[in-house]
Design a protein around this motif. Structure first.
Motif, PDB file in Angstrom:
ATOM      1  N   ASP A  16       4.056  88.553 -13.061  1.00 31.32           N
ATOM      2  CA  ASP A  16       2.854  88.669 -12.236  1.00 31.32           C
ATOM      3  C   ASP A  16       1.809  89.416 -13.054  1.00 31.32           C
ATOM      4  O   ASP A  16       1.903  90.626 -13.238  1.00 31.32           O
ATOM      5  CB  ASP A  16       3.175  89.414 -10.932  1.00 31.32           C
ATOM      6  CG  ASP A  16       1.980  89.486  -9.989  1.00 31.32           C
ATOM      7  OD1 ASP A  16       0.927  88.923 -10.319  1.00 31.32           O
ATOM      8  OD2 ASP A  16       2.114  90.104  -8.909  1.00 31.32           O
ATOM      9  N   ARG A  29      12.443  82.086 -15.704  1.00 29.69           N
ATOM     10  CA  ARG A  29      11.138  82.726 -15.594  1.00 29.69           C
ATOM     11  C   ARG A  29      10.424  82.210 -14.351  1.00 29.69           C
ATOM     12  O   ARG A  29      10.213  80.990 -14.200  1.00 29.69           O
ATOM     13  CB  ARG A  29      10.286  82.437 -16.847  1.00 29.69           C
ATOM     14  CG  ARG A  29      10.766  83.199 -18.069  1.00 29.69           C
ATOM     15  CD  ARG A  29      10.266  82.610 -19.365  1.00 29.69           C
ATOM     16  NE  ARG A  29      10.856  81.301 -19.642  1.00 29.69           N
ATOM     17  CZ  ARG A  29      12.080  81.121 -20.108  1.00 29.69           C
ATOM     18  NH1 ARG A  29      12.863  82.161 -20.327  1.00 29.69           N
ATOM     19  NH2 ARG A  29      12.551  79.898 -20.339  1.00 29.69           N
ATOM     20  N   CYS A  66       6.907  82.711 -12.025  1.00 27.48           N
ATOM     21  CA  CYS A  66       5.552  83.153 -12.319  1.00 27.48           C
ATOM     22  C   CYS A  66       4.664  83.122 -11.083  1.00 27.48           C
ATOM     23  O   CYS A  66       4.614  82.110 -10.378  1.00 27.48           O
ATOM     24  CB  CYS A  66       4.966  82.258 -13.414  1.00 27.48           C
ATOM     25  SG  CYS A  66       3.327  82.744 -13.952  1.00 27.48           S
ATOM     26  N   ALA A  81       1.190  82.665  -9.913  1.00 21.17           N
ATOM     27  CA  ALA A  81      -0.005  82.037 -10.488  1.00 21.17           C
ATOM     28  C   ALA A  81      -1.259  82.626  -9.858  1.00 21.17           C
ATOM     29  O   ALA A  81      -1.650  82.270  -8.748  1.00 21.17           O
ATOM     30  CB  ALA A  81       0.043  80.530 -10.274  1.00 21.17           C
ATOM     31  N   THR A  87      -2.975  86.082 -14.389  1.00 20.04           N
ATOM     32  CA  THR A  87      -1.699  85.765 -15.031  1.00 20.04           C
ATOM     33  C   THR A  87      -1.920  84.797 -16.186  1.00 20.04           C
ATOM     34  O   THR A  87      -2.288  83.643 -15.981  1.00 20.04           O
ATOM     35  CB  THR A  87      -0.703  85.166 -14.024  1.00 20.04           C
ATOM     36  OG1 THR A  87      -0.434  86.119 -13.001  1.00 20.04           O
ATOM     37  CG2 THR A  87       0.599  84.808 -14.712  1.00 20.04           C
ATOM     38  N   SER A 100      -2.178  79.376 -17.875  1.00 21.51           N
ATOM     39  CA  SER A 100      -1.998  79.844 -16.500  1.00 21.51           C
ATOM     40  C   SER A 100      -0.546  79.634 -16.108  1.00 21.51           C
ATOM     41  O   SER A 100       0.223  78.967 -16.814  1.00 21.51           O
ATOM     42  CB  SER A 100      -2.911  79.064 -15.551  1.00 21.51           C
ATOM     43  OG  SER A 100      -2.440  77.722 -15.407  1.00 21.51           O
ATOM     44  N   GLY A 101      -0.152  80.189 -14.962  1.00 20.28           N
ATOM     45  CA  GLY A 101       1.220  80.033 -14.507  1.00 20.28           C
ATOM     46  C   GLY A 101       1.615  78.579 -14.328  1.00 20.28           C
ATOM     47  O   GLY A 101       2.699  78.153 -14.744  1.00 20.28           O
ATOM     48  N   ARG A 102       0.739  77.785 -13.722  1.00 19.30           N
ATOM     49  CA  ARG A 102       1.066  76.379 -13.472  1.00 19.30           C
ATOM     50  C   ARG A 102       0.992  75.549 -14.754  1.00 19.30           C
ATOM     51  O   ARG A 102       1.748  74.598 -14.921  1.00 19.30           O
ATOM     52  CB  ARG A 102       0.154  75.814 -12.374  1.00 19.30           C
ATOM     53  CG  ARG A 102       0.431  76.458 -11.017  1.00 19.30           C
ATOM     54  CD  ARG A 102      -0.422  75.861  -9.901  1.00 19.30           C
ATOM     55  NE  ARG A 102      -0.104  76.477  -8.616  1.00 19.30           N
ATOM     56  CZ  ARG A 102      -0.641  77.610  -8.168  1.00 19.30           C
ATOM     57  NH1 ARG A 102      -1.535  78.244  -8.915  1.00 19.30           N
ATOM     58  NH2 ARG A 102      -0.306  78.108  -7.009  1.00 19.30           N
ATOM     59  N   ARG A 109       4.246  76.237 -16.333  1.00 19.96           N
ATOM     60  CA  ARG A 109       5.311  75.478 -15.658  1.00 19.96           C
ATOM     61  C   ARG A 109       5.318  74.022 -16.118  1.00 19.96           C
ATOM     62  O   ARG A 109       6.381  73.455 -16.402  1.00 19.96           O
ATOM     63  CB  ARG A 109       5.114  75.542 -14.149  1.00 19.96           C
ATOM     64  CG  ARG A 109       6.158  74.763 -13.341  1.00 19.96           C
ATOM     65  CD  ARG A 109       5.672  74.537 -11.938  1.00 19.96           C
ATOM     66  NE  ARG A 109       4.400  73.808 -11.924  1.00 19.96           N
ATOM     67  CZ  ARG A 109       3.582  73.758 -10.872  1.00 19.96           C
ATOM     68  NH1 ARG A 109       3.887  74.393  -9.763  1.00 19.96           N
ATOM     69  NH2 ARG A 109       2.451  73.065 -10.940  1.00 19.96           N
ATOM     70  N   VAL A 167       7.886  78.178 -17.981  1.00 14.14           N
ATOM     71  CA  VAL A 167       8.453  78.897 -16.848  1.00 14.14           C
ATOM     72  C   VAL A 167       9.118  77.882 -15.924  1.00 14.14           C
ATOM     73  O   VAL A 167       8.799  76.693 -15.944  1.00 14.14           O
ATOM     74  CB  VAL A 167       7.388  79.711 -16.071  1.00 14.14           C
ATOM     75  CG1 VAL A 167       6.713  80.721 -16.988  1.00 14.14           C
ATOM     76  CG2 VAL A 167       6.353  78.798 -15.437  1.00 14.14           C
ATOM     77  N   ARG A 185       9.371  78.191 -12.420  1.00 19.13           N
ATOM     78  CA  ARG A 185       8.635  78.001 -11.177  1.00 19.13           C
ATOM     79  C   ARG A 185       7.350  78.811 -11.210  1.00 19.13           C
ATOM     80  O   ARG A 185       7.289  79.889 -11.802  1.00 19.13           O
ATOM     81  CB  ARG A 185       9.479  78.416  -9.963  1.00 19.13           C
ATOM     82  CG  ARG A 185      10.741  77.573  -9.790  1.00 19.13           C
ATOM     83  CD  ARG A 185      11.505  77.922  -8.538  1.00 19.13           C
ATOM     84  NE  ARG A 185      12.750  77.174  -8.475  1.00 19.13           N
ATOM     85  CZ  ARG A 185      13.649  77.295  -7.495  1.00 19.13           C
ATOM     86  NH1 ARG A 185      13.436  78.132  -6.496  1.00 19.13           N
ATOM     87  NH2 ARG A 185      14.762  76.573  -7.523  1.00 19.13           N
ATOM     88  N   ALA A 186       6.313  78.266 -10.567  1.00 18.23           N
ATOM     89  CA  ALA A 186       5.035  78.959 -10.439  1.00 18.23           C
ATOM     90  C   ALA A 186       4.567  78.804  -9.005  1.00 18.23           C
ATOM     91  O   ALA A 186       4.673  77.721  -8.423  1.00 18.23           O
ATOM     92  CB  ALA A 186       4.007  78.392 -11.410  1.00 18.23           C
TER      93      ALA A 186
END
Length: 279
Positions: A105, A122, A124, A126, A130, A166-168, A171, A176, A178-179
């Motif tokens: 985060d 991992r 995340c 989003a 992040t 970014s988190g997504r 992903r 990672v 999951r986001a």
């Protein structure tokens, strides 16, 4: 409390342990030699506890996983030894006999991203703050090897580009597992831990230090560690939405707030006066 030091503490409940990164006095978590020693000591306590079946690594700060190296690492004289110390600590984390989860985060950059890569999974959150990646364009704690196992030949390109995701975006690239948005963070973490408890998924452990020596040499040869690399955070709603920093619902809410905001009052011949918004 299984372990507690100046910057790291470990708690446990029903077989799930949490390693909290909390570096007081700094705006974000950042690693140096002393903090690596604390991490190593915490892992010693964790790996000898027979009641732990899952470990979550996360930040004790409201936002921010780990933003990389502390600025004063720039003055370390023996960088190769420093890199070797970090490699040993992260290898210890990756060798734990149970599943490990990085809960990200906020900034997850450089050695902070290497720390996340040393975990099996991992997750995340989003948000616009992040970012994941190697803005300094180097890895020194075994990250190049672990990233290569995740994304294959693209690993070197991702590191050398200095790009952050970014988190997504992370992903979609497979960085990672999951986001999700901040509203679902607690639910998603609890759900994932429940899934691990019901069907343990501990990857097969193997000792692989390919590229570690090359990382140490390259790290020692760097002229600057770029510990203060500036990350550009998008500000317009369309870019935030397109890159996956926010959800469509959050974008709609942001546009609604912008549309309802009062326009600055102005009259001919008089300068516009700023409008103060209520806190």
């Amino acid at each position: 409390m299984l372990f507690e030091s100046a910057h790291i503490r470990v708690t446990a409940e029903y077989g799930a342990a949490t390693l909290w990164l909390g570096f007081p006095g700094d705006p974000v978590n950042a690693l140096d030699a002393a903090r690596l020693n604390e991490l190593d000591s915490a892992l010693t306590r964790i790996e000898t506890n027979v009641f732990i079946n899952t470990l979550v690594v996360r930040s004790a700060k409201p936002f921010g996983f780990c933003a990389g190296l502390h600025p004063h690492v720039e003055h370390v004289t023996d960088r190769a030894s420093f890199a070797a110390r970090g490699q040993r600590a992260f290898a210890r984390l990756s060798a734990l006999p149970f599943a490990t989860v990085a809960f990200i985060d906020g900034p997850c950059l450089g050695t902070g991203f290497e720390l996340a890569l040393a975990c099996d999974y991992r997750l995340c959150v989003a948000t616009p703050t992040t970012h994941l990646g190697f803005p300094g364009q180097f890895a020194c704690f075994g990250g190049s090897n672990r990233l290569r196992k995740v994304v294959g030949r693209r690993a070197d390109v991702l590191i050398e580009s200095g790009r952050t995701f970014s988190g997504r975006e992370a992903r979609d690239l497979g960085l990672v597992d999951r986001a999700f948005c901040a509203r679902r963070a607690k639910i998603e973490l609890r759900t994932f831990l429940d899934e691990l408890e019901c069907a343990p998924r501990v990857p097969e452990r193997e000792i692989d230090e390919t590229g570690f020596a090359q990382e140490r040499r390259a790290f020692a040869a760097l002229k600057s560690l770029s510990t203060n690399a500036t990350i550009s955070i998008p500000s317009d709603t369309d870019t935030l939405l397109a890159r996956g920093f926010i959800t469509p619902l959050e974008a709609e809410q942001a546009r609604a707030r912008t549309a309802s905001a009062p326009a600055p009052a102005s009259t001919t011949g008089e300068p516009a006066r700023p409008v103060r918004r209520a806190a």
